[in-house]
Scaffold this active site. Structure first.
Site, short mmCIF file in Angstrom:
data_model
loop_
_atom_site.label_atom_id
_atom_site.label_comp_id
_atom_site.label_asym_id
_atom_site.label_seq_id
_atom_site.Cartn_x
_atom_site.Cartn_y
_atom_site.Cartn_z
N LYS A 1 53.13 9.50 34.05
CA LYS A 1 52.13 9.25 33.01
C LYS A 1 51.39 10.52 32.60
O LYS A 1 50.80 10.58 31.51
CB LYS A 1 51.14 8.19 33.47
CG LYS A 1 51.77 6.79 33.64
CD LYS A 1 50.71 5.76 34.04
CE LYS A 1 51.28 4.36 34.12
NZ LYS A 1 51.83 4.02 35.42
N SER B 1 46.11 3.61 35.95
CA SER B 1 47.56 3.74 35.91
C SER B 1 48.21 2.55 35.21
O SER B 1 49.25 2.04 35.62
CB SER B 1 48.13 3.89 37.33
OG SER B 1 49.46 4.36 37.29
N SER C 1 54.48 6.65 38.80
CA SER C 1 53.44 6.74 37.78
C SER C 1 52.90 8.13 37.52
O SER C 1 52.12 8.33 36.58
CB SER C 1 52.28 5.81 38.14
OG SER C 1 52.60 4.48 37.87
#
Length: 426
Positions: free
Chosen positions: A67, A128, A64
């Protein structure tokens, strides 16, 4: 990032910081951070100076933390006027279904509702949220295929050529179902090196520093006041007041990442002693759910105790032994030169002027010469420091002219040439 059950968070909240933390004060004597992770790096956000590196060039799954690239492209699109914070977007049936998967990190979304760019941005950074990140990609590019191409193009524009980007959120493609970008591989996953992640984070902080206003939020409610209201607890447990926080390290970002392949990862940042540092830890080892933060704290503490900010060159300062530059066919024949900018960077603690070398390389000047023309380059090196800079530029400062020099007239050049001819005879 794979979602952890809230009961786990509640249990961990009861654990004291002392039981999971390595006190900052214990790192002051370390000559090596000895980070227990597959890869790690620490850089100075302002100069890009590398202060620690372990296996920093190997591309590894980053989950993640991908991102952050999605967020950069969202901010860029807003700056360019392509989208607005208040723009709304409706998820597809497939993306809405993905958002309902609570084994992932998600805020639930429905096809009969639209969502603003602002709330999707917050959900992506704080919680997230996987589907929210993909919906932001749709808002920016129109579809996931185009957005993934934008992500790859942006990395390449920063000189990052060894990364693999297959989706907007960092999940393994096997978790995406029909949301997967065609041709990217059913088990493919985003990969970047620790150095790549540091470059990404540095660009995000440089171009959009207010991102920290969101990454530093410890808790927020998504769709507050609606039946879809979802409590979003920040997964960055190093934020002040959370279970892996450290009193001497006021961490205010940036992003965690977790997957089976990536392990526990964290890109963190803190400003301390006038230095904004960025750290990246990939696949932290050890035990417990705070291991990525324990390793990050060790790395940040190592930097604090072993590096310091320093001004190596001042703007307008003269170069020793080179106060002027010769101008071929110039009216004045020479012009004053000086450093074009201040060079502020970080150096190992205890560095003195005896450890610093400044090498000047001149450039030939021919009239007419304008004020501010490049006359040479000053290369500054610190003895014993071989880590370099993430952008590869090094500690180089352009030396420029302080005044202009017009081209000498025909007769001036003629008589000058005659004088030089006779002076060379004797």
């Amino acid at each position: 990032m794979k979602k952890l059950f809230k009961v786990v968070v509640a249990l961990l909240a009861a654990i004291t910081v002392a039981s999971v933390a390595v006190p900052v004060a214990t790192a002051h004597a370390a000559t090596d951070a000895n980070i227990n992770a597959s890869a790690a790096i620490a850089i100075d956000a302002d100069s890009g100076k590398i202060m620690y590196a372990k296996n920093a060039n190997q591309a590894l799954p980053v989950a993640s933390m991908s991102k952050l690239l999605t967020i950069y492209l969202v901010r860029e699109a807003i700056k360019q006027g392509k989208i607005k914070w208040t723009d709304t977007i409706r998820p597809s049936k497939a993306l809405a279904a993905l958002s309902q998967n609570r084994s992932l990190s998600n805020v639930p979304m429905r096809t009969d509702t639209t969502y603003t760019v602002k709330e999707l941005y917050q959900a992506t950074l704080i919680y997230s949220a996987d589907a929210a990140a993909m919906l932001l990609g749709d808002a920016v590019a129109g579809n996931q295929t185009k957005f993934v191409q934008m992500m790859n193009n942006k990395l390449q524009s920063w000189g990052i050529k060894d990364a693999t980007i297959v989706n907007a959120n960092g999940l393994n493609n096997s978790d995406l179902g029909s949301n997967m970008v065609p041709g990217t591989g059913k088990n493919a996953e985003n990969k970047m090196s620790a150095k790549d992640m540091a470059i990404l984070a540095r660009n995000l902080l440089k171009d959009y520093p207010d991102v920290l206003k969101t990454t530093s939020i410890t808790k927020m409610t998504f769709r507050k006041g609606t039946k879809d209201a979802t409590e979003m607890d920040n997964w960055d447990w190093m934020l002040p007041g959370l279970i892996a926080s450290y009193s001497k390290l006021k961490v205010d970002g940036l992003k965690t990442g977790t997957s089976d392949e990536a392990g526990d990862c964290f890109t963190g940042t803190v400003k301390i002693n006038g230095m904004r540092m960025i750290t990246v830890v990939l696949h932290a080892n050890g035990s417990g759910t705070t291991k990525r933060f324990v390793q990050t704290a060790k790395l940040m503490s190592y930097v604090v105790h072993n590096w310091q900010t320093a001004t190596l060159v001042k703007k307008g300062g003269t170069v020793k032994g080179h106060k002027t530059a010769t101008v071929t066919k110039g009216k004045s024949k020479t012009v004053a030169i000086a450093a074009s900018r201040t060079l502020k960077t970080v150096v190992p603690t205890g560095t003195t002027s005896a450890n610093i070398t400044k090498t000047y390389t001149s450039k030939k000047l021919a009239a007419p010469v304008k004020r501010g023309a490049t006359a040479g380059t000053l290369d500054v090196k610190v003895k014993g420091d071989n880590l370099g800079y993430v952008d590869g530029a090094g500690s180089k400062v352009a030396v420029t002219t302080k005044t202009a020099d017009a081209k000498a007239g025909f007769f001036r050049l003629l008589f000058r040439g005659i004088g030089e001819f006779f002076s060379n005879l004797f």
